[in-house]
Every structure is written in structure tokens, then in C-alpha cells.
Design a protein around this motif. Structure first.
Motif, PDB file in Angstrom:
ATOM      1  N   GLY A 137      66.944  -7.552 -88.365  1.00 52.81           N
ATOM      2  CA  GLY A 137      68.394  -7.631 -88.296  1.00 52.81           C
ATOM      3  C   GLY A 137      69.035  -6.265 -88.162  1.00 52.81           C
ATOM      4  O   GLY A 137      68.723  -5.350 -88.938  1.00 52.81           O
ATOM      5  N   GLN A 140      65.708 -14.044 -94.671  1.00 48.76           N
ATOM      6  CA  GLN A 140      65.057 -12.768 -94.935  1.00 48.76           C
ATOM      7  C   GLN A 140      65.176 -11.897 -93.698  1.00 48.76           C
ATOM      8  O   GLN A 140      64.864 -12.332 -92.600  1.00 48.76           O
ATOM      9  CB  GLN A 140      63.582 -12.976 -95.288  1.00 48.76           C
ATOM     10  CG  GLN A 140      63.361 -13.729 -96.576  1.00 48.76           C
ATOM     11  CD  GLN A 140      61.894 -14.003 -96.834  1.00 48.76           C
ATOM     12  OE1 GLN A 140      61.043 -13.678 -96.020  1.00 48.76           O
ATOM     13  NE2 GLN A 140      61.607 -14.607 -97.966  1.00 48.76           N
ATOM     14  N   ARG A 141      65.627 -10.680 -93.868  1.00 46.89           N
ATOM     15  CA  ARG A 141      65.842  -9.783 -92.726  1.00 46.89           C
ATOM     16  C   ARG A 141      65.180  -8.440 -93.001  1.00 46.89           C
ATOM     17  O   ARG A 141      65.337  -7.872 -94.082  1.00 46.89           O
ATOM     18  CB  ARG A 141      67.342  -9.560 -92.500  1.00 46.89           C
ATOM     19  CG  ARG A 141      68.177 -10.839 -92.429  1.00 46.89           C
ATOM     20  CD  ARG A 141      68.213 -11.427 -91.042  1.00 46.89           C
ATOM     21  NE  ARG A 141      68.764 -12.782 -91.027  1.00 46.89           N
ATOM     22  CZ  ARG A 141      70.061 -13.080 -91.057  1.00 46.89           C
ATOM     23  NH1 ARG A 141      70.955 -12.110 -91.127  1.00 46.89           N
ATOM     24  NH2 ARG A 141      70.468 -14.327 -91.008  1.00 46.89           N
ATOM     25  N   TYR A 182      74.956  -7.587 -91.869  1.00 48.05           N
ATOM     26  CA  TYR A 182      74.219  -7.671 -90.610  1.00 48.05           C
ATOM     27  C   TYR A 182      75.147  -8.083 -89.466  1.00 48.05           C
ATOM     28  O   TYR A 182      76.127  -8.798 -89.669  1.00 48.05           O
ATOM     29  CB  TYR A 182      73.070  -8.672 -90.718  1.00 48.05           C
ATOM     30  CG  TYR A 182      71.930  -8.174 -91.553  1.00 48.05           C
ATOM     31  CD1 TYR A 182      70.914  -7.410 -91.002  1.00 48.05           C
ATOM     32  CD2 TYR A 182      71.873  -8.449 -92.919  1.00 48.05           C
ATOM     33  CE1 TYR A 182      69.866  -6.941 -91.771  1.00 48.05           C
ATOM     34  CE2 TYR A 182      70.835  -7.981 -93.705  1.00 48.05           C
ATOM     35  CZ  TYR A 182      69.827  -7.226 -93.123  1.00 48.05           C
ATOM     36  OH  TYR A 182      68.793  -6.762 -93.885  1.00 48.05           O
ATOM     37  N   VAL A 213      69.044 -19.179 -86.114  1.00 47.30           N
ATOM     38  CA  VAL A 213      69.203 -17.726 -86.110  1.00 47.30           C
ATOM     39  C   VAL A 213      70.253 -17.311 -85.088  1.00 47.30           C
ATOM     40  O   VAL A 213      71.218 -16.630 -85.418  1.00 47.30           O
ATOM     41  CB  VAL A 213      67.865 -17.008 -85.832  1.00 47.30           C
ATOM     42  CG1 VAL A 213      68.067 -15.493 -85.746  1.00 47.30           C
ATOM     43  CG2 VAL A 213      66.847 -17.330 -86.920  1.00 47.30           C
ATOM     44  N   THR A 248      59.309 -13.858 -88.721  1.00 46.75           N
ATOM     45  CA  THR A 248      60.335 -13.223 -89.534  1.00 46.75           C
ATOM     46  C   THR A 248      61.439 -12.722 -88.612  1.00 46.75           C
ATOM     47  O   THR A 248      61.394 -12.956 -87.397  1.00 46.75           O
ATOM     48  CB  THR A 248      59.748 -12.094 -90.403  1.00 46.75           C
ATOM     49  OG1 THR A 248      60.709 -11.715 -91.388  1.00 46.75           O
ATOM     50  CG2 THR A 248      59.360 -10.877 -89.572  1.00 46.75           C
ATOM     51  N   VAL A 249      62.445 -12.038 -89.185  1.00 46.51           N
ATOM     52  CA  VAL A 249      63.629 -11.616 -88.423  1.00 46.51           C
ATOM     53  C   VAL A 249      63.882 -10.133 -88.662  1.00 46.51           C
ATOM     54  O   VAL A 249      63.867  -9.662 -89.808  1.00 46.51           O
ATOM     55  CB  VAL A 249      64.880 -12.424 -88.839  1.00 46.51           C
ATOM     56  CG1 VAL A 249      66.106 -11.966 -88.054  1.00 46.51           C
ATOM     57  CG2 VAL A 249      64.652 -13.920 -88.634  1.00 46.51           C
ATOM     58  N   LEU A 283      70.170 -10.314 -84.208  1.00 42.95           N
ATOM     59  CA  LEU A 283      69.108 -10.802 -85.086  1.00 42.95           C
ATOM     60  C   LEU A 283      67.947 -11.239 -84.199  1.00 42.95           C
ATOM     61  O   LEU A 283      68.107 -12.131 -83.357  1.00 42.95           O
ATOM     62  CB  LEU A 283      69.601 -11.986 -85.925  1.00 42.95           C
ATOM     63  CG  LEU A 283      70.849 -11.748 -86.788  1.00 42.95           C
ATOM     64  CD1 LEU A 283      71.276 -13.043 -87.470  1.00 42.95           C
ATOM     65  CD2 LEU A 283      70.598 -10.652 -87.821  1.00 42.95           C
TER      66      LEU A 283
END
Length: 544
Positions: free
Chosen positions: A541, A459-460, A52, A144, A538-539, A521
Motif C-alpha cells: 500500500g 494487512q498492508r 493509505y 482491494v 498480500t498487499v 494498493l
């Protein structure tokens, strides 16, 4: 105390983001999601998921250079404990200086905004620039895109302003946004196409901090216990395991938090959990928190702000919902509103009598002022309470605090009825990637989440630069959620408006599209601050 440089802070953040902030994701990842590289979990910064882009990598710097950063607009902010006057009622809270909302920041498209935040709070903080497509390392998400700004430290946020519009800023640290830590950010267009005589920035907020000993941290602790057998979850069945890792921020009862749930005299603060708030507009359950006050520009309805103009003036009103748990239905008595923008982007002008704003949403409207005194009323949707401001263009008595103009129950406009202005519509294109996010959980166990998984920055959901990405939000809960995407704007279906925050009603699916043109991100989360802090984040990426 030594103040860290931006480079030091960001370097620490990138190391922290991949270490032990939260547990690694379990086996059986959800569709479209990739988890941690389990082979590198105990090796500092290398423990971040492999492949990432970094928030301060060369791709981010190149994207910023393409924005052609212009003249510098310098701003100094201090986050501090203070006493705030809400209009005859004083409370102790945290704010930027001693104002509520904080001092408006106004800049011009193309400027480089350079904001130094000094943290005089008893816990760490941050600054998120809500709605801006800015460089990733300035987005303000601890764990992040940056490290926490510790008490006594300061940090400079520096980025180019690439789109005009109505925005705002607030912390992305725990439930600090539900104190007084927020302010408007207005990015002016040097080629502004709208013609108007005056401008009125209106910030709506639900207020609990400092009232009878309440704090947002104590409210979060109360809500996190859940409602036991009173299941609002739609049968999710998730438990509270992992709660200690929520969002990578400080939790109620942990060192550095102030959510004691008691008054200074030692008496217990009143419970703030709300039950029975109902709204057909919101699909049923209207909210979780019983706020004692609702404010317009930091003022109670019994002592409202008054905006003065002349009869016939054309007024641009910029509406911002900075609330933590409340949607507002807004109307200006005796007037029709013409919607011109939402979330900073122009729309085809649309006339209405009332608007519904979820937390984080913004609308710009034009009104032609009548002659007299008129209430601008914000109804706390489903909560049987109102906030008030006053437009005065002539003589007459001020409206009563409980006034409810007929327009509130008249023609109502929501985002799905709007069309994007032709110049900002996304070109028609099939999505290259679909990221499916099911909104899960409920108040029974306070287990809000995406795809049944609490927030974990490791978690991405992967995307790639240049893709057209579809986010498909399926709300399987029995409550509405205002979902917010950082660093981008998405388009609602059918040439719908460009937005960064949109309401997803219970039992519905909302599919929105965006172009992956801002590397890094990026958070996706519910902008109910208590849902976010109990896991609904959540993220996304960008892949390297």
C-alpha cells in the motif's frame, strides 16, 4: 437487471475493502507490515487502514493523466458457460465467448483500452490485466481495487497502455483462472525495433475443468484438506484457522460456487491431488495438481494447432504460461530460440534451445524457420506429460503427439541468466525500503502464506511514492513459487531483466527492486492459483 456504473462499483469496493471481508490482523505485525486501524473497525469505509492512498483517489488519476491516454480501443467481452472443443474432446467450462484461449486483444502503445465485461456466469467475477502498469482502480482485484462483478452485471475497464509487450488477462476471483477464462493481450510498439516476418502467440495451459466431473473449485476443496502427515511444509506448523476468509472470494461449498466434486450422474469425480512429481529444475516438488490434459492454444497434443510459414521466415513467438499449477519447459524441434523479451520488457538477445516458464511468465523469442514440419513441445515440468503445437513450412507428416525433441534436454535458459536491455535497466540505487516476505506453509495443512499469515486485504506492507523498494522473497517451503507483483515491474539482481513474475526456488532467497511510481494498493502473490487461494497473497500500500 440494473448494471452498475464504474463509479458505483468502485465506491462499493472501497467500502467493502475495509469492512468485514476478513478478520483484522493480530498483534505483533511482521517486519515492514502495518495492519488495520483497530479504532475504526466498525465504521464502514473508514475501517480501512488509515493513511493509505485510495485506488481511485486523485493521486491515481494524476498518474493516469501522465500516461497521456490516447485513442480509444473498445472491446466487449462476455464471461459465460460454454462447451469447448479441445480437439476431439469436448468439455463444459467458462470462457470469454466460446473460444479457448479467449479472443486475443491487440492494441497499440498509447491507446486507451476500454473493455466492457458482461458477467453471464453463475458467480461473481473480475478482470486482472497481468503485467500491466495501469491505474490502480482498473487492476481487477475484488475487495482491494473494485467490487465483485455480480452475475448479470457488467463493468467497463478503462486505462491507458503505457508500455508495449506480451501480456494476458484473467479473473482475480477464486480459482476461475483455472477454467477457460484467459486470453492474450498484445500491446504493439509503433516504433518496433525487431524485424520479423510472422508472429505466433502461444498460450500454454494445464486443464482439468469439465473432465470426468472435475472443476477447479473441487480441486481447491480437495487440496485445502491437506496431505495429513505427508509434510511438504518445511515445518511451518500453521493450522487452517481463518480458511473461511481466504482472499475475500467465494469458497468451495459456499453459495455461488460450483465445486461439487461429483459428475453430472452423481458419481464422485476423481481425486486430482498430485504426489511424487519431481523436477531438479524446480528444486524438487514440481506441483500439487494432476491435470488430465495440457494444452497449447486450447488444443490437445493429439489435435495440435498448426502454424504455417515459409522456410527462412523470421518468426516472433510470444509464449504465455496461463497454467494454474504447472511450469513448462518449451522447445521448438530443430531450431534455436533467441530470447528478446521477458514479461514485456526487452533483454540483451540470448540464444537457447529451451526455456522454463512458471505460471504467469511470458517470453518473446525469435526463430528462423527451417524447411519441414517441426514440433513446438511444452513439457509439463516434473509431471511426465507434454503439450504440442506444430510449425509447418513444407511437406511431411505431422509429429507424433508424444514427440520429445532433443532440444528439450539441451541448453536451457532461465530468467536469472538474462540481462535487461540497456534502455530499460533500473538506474543503480540503494533501496530506500526493504519489504521482507517469507514464503511459508505447505501441502500438509494447505497453509500457504507470506510471513506465516494468510491473506487479509486489511494487512498492508507500506511503501511511499518515489522510493526504490526491495522485495526480499525467502522461500522456507520445500516447493517452488512464481511470485507476481501487480502494477509494476521489478529488476532481477545484477542488471537482470525487468519482470513482474519470477520463480523462487525452495530454500532460496530472491531480492528484486522496483521504483514506487504507480500509486495505489497492489497485490503480491504466488501465481500458483491454489497456493494463492489458500493464503499466499498480500498487499503493498502506498502511504498517503
Amino acid at each position: 437487471m440494473r448494471t452498475p456504473t464504474r463509479r458505483t462499483v468502485l465506491g462499493a469496493a472501497l467500502a467493502a475493502a475495509g469492512t468485514g471481508l476478513l478478520t483484522a490482523c493480530s498483534s505483533g505485525s511482521m517486519e515492514g507490515m502495518e495492519g488495520m486501524d483497530h479504532g475504526s473497525m466498525n465504521h464502514g469505509a473508514s475501517a480501512a487502514p488509515a493513511g493509505y492512498l485510495s485506488p481511485n483517489g486523485p493521486e491515481v488519476a494524476a498518474a493516469e493523466a501522465r500516461r497521456n491516454p490516447g485513442p480509444e480501443r473498445k472491446v466487449a467481452l462476455t464471461a459465460t458457460g460454454t462447451t469447448l472443443d479441445l480437439g476431439g474432446r469436448t468439455v463444459r467450462s467458462w470462457a470469454y465467448g466460446d473460444r479457448l484461449p479467449g479472443q486475443e486483444v491487440r492494441a497499440t502503445l498509447g491507446d486507451t483500452l476500454a473493455v466492457t465485461l458482461a458477467n453471464h456466469l453463475p458467480q461473481s467475477t473480475s478482470l486482472h490485466w497481468h503485467g500491466l502498469a495501469l491505474r490502480n482502480d482498473m487492476d481487477g482485484v475484488p475487495g482491494v481495487t473494485q467490487a465483485d462483478i455480480r452475475p448479470g452485471a457488467s463493468l467497463e475497464y478503462r486505462f491507458a497502455l503505457s508500455h508495449p509487450g506480451t501480456y494476458w488477462f484473467h479473473p482475480h476471483s477464486g480459482v476461475q483462472q483455472d477454467r477457460g477464462l484467459y486470453a492474450p493481450l498484445i500491446v504493439e510498439d509503433p516504433k518496433e525495433p525487431l524485424a520479423y516476418d510472422k508472429e505466433w502467440v502461444v498460450v500454454l495451459d494445464d486443464w482439468v475443468d469439465g473432465v470426468d466431473g472435475s472443476t477447479p473449485d473441487a480441486v481447491l476443496a480437495e487440496l485445502a484438506q491437506g496431505m495429513g502427515g505427508m509434510d511438504h511444509s518445511g515445518g511451518s506448523g500453521h493450522d487452517m484457522s481463518g480458511m473461511s476468509g481466504m482472499s475475500g472470494h467465494e469458497m468451495p461449498g459456499m453459495p455461488g460456487t460450483s465445486g461439487t466434486g461429483s459428475t453430472p450422474s452423481g458419481a464422485a469425480a476423481p481425486g486430482r491431488m498430485l504426489m511424487g512429481a519431481r523436477s531438479p529444475l524446480l528444486g524438487g516438488d514440481a506441483g500439487d495438481v494432476a491435470y488430465p490434459f495440457h494444452l497449447v492454444n486450447g488444443r490437445l497434443a493429439t489435435a495440435p494447432e498448426t502454424f504455417t510459414a515459409k522456410p527462412g521466415d523470421r518468426i516472433r513467438i510470444r509464449l504465455i504460461n496461463a497454467g494454474g499449477d504447472t511450469a513448462y519447459r518449451v522447445a521448438l524441434g530443430g531450431h534455436e530460440l533467441t530470447v528478446t523479451h521477458t514479461d514485456g520488457f526487452p533483454v540483451e538477445p540470448a540464444a537457447t534451445q529451451a526455456l522454463l516458464l512458471g505460471m504467469g511468465e511470458r517470453y518473446d523469442v525469435l526463430v528462423t524457420a527451417g524447411d519441414g514440419v517441426f514440433p513446438l513441445t511444452a513439457l509439463a515440468e516434473g509431471k511426465n506429460a507434454t503439450a504440442l503445437a506444430v510449425l509447418r513450412t513444407g511437406g511431411g507428416a505431422a509429429p507424433d503427439a508424444a514427440v520429445r525433441p532433443a532440444e528439450l534436454d539441451g541448453r536451457l535458459l532461465t530468467a536469472g541468466q538474462l540481462k535487461a536491455a540497456p534502455g530499460v535497466r533500473l538506474p543503480a540505487k540503494a533501496p530506500d525500503r526493504t519489504v521482507r516476505l517469507e514464503l511459508t506453509g505447505g501441502m500438509a495443512k494447505a497453509d500457504w502464506a507470506f510471513n506465516g499469515r494468510r491473506y487479509d486485504p486489511a494487512q498492508r506492507y507500506p511503501v511511499a511514492a518515489g522510493e526504490r523498494v526491495r522485495l526480499e522473497f525467502r522461500n522456507s517451503t520445500t516447493m517452488w513459487h512464481p511470485v507476481h507483483l501487480h502494477g509494476h515491474s521489478f529488476a532481477l539482481p545484477g542488471d537482470g531483466p525487468r519482470k513482474d513474475t519470477a520463480i523462487v526456488l525452495p530454500g532460496t532467497t530472491l531480492a528484486v527492486d522496483f521504483d514506487a511510481d504507480n500509486p495505489g494498493l497492489w497485490m503480491v502473490h504466488c501465481h500458483n492459483v491454489y497456493h494463492a487461494e489458500t493464503g499466499m497473497m498480500t498487499v503493498l500500500g502506498y502511504r498517503a
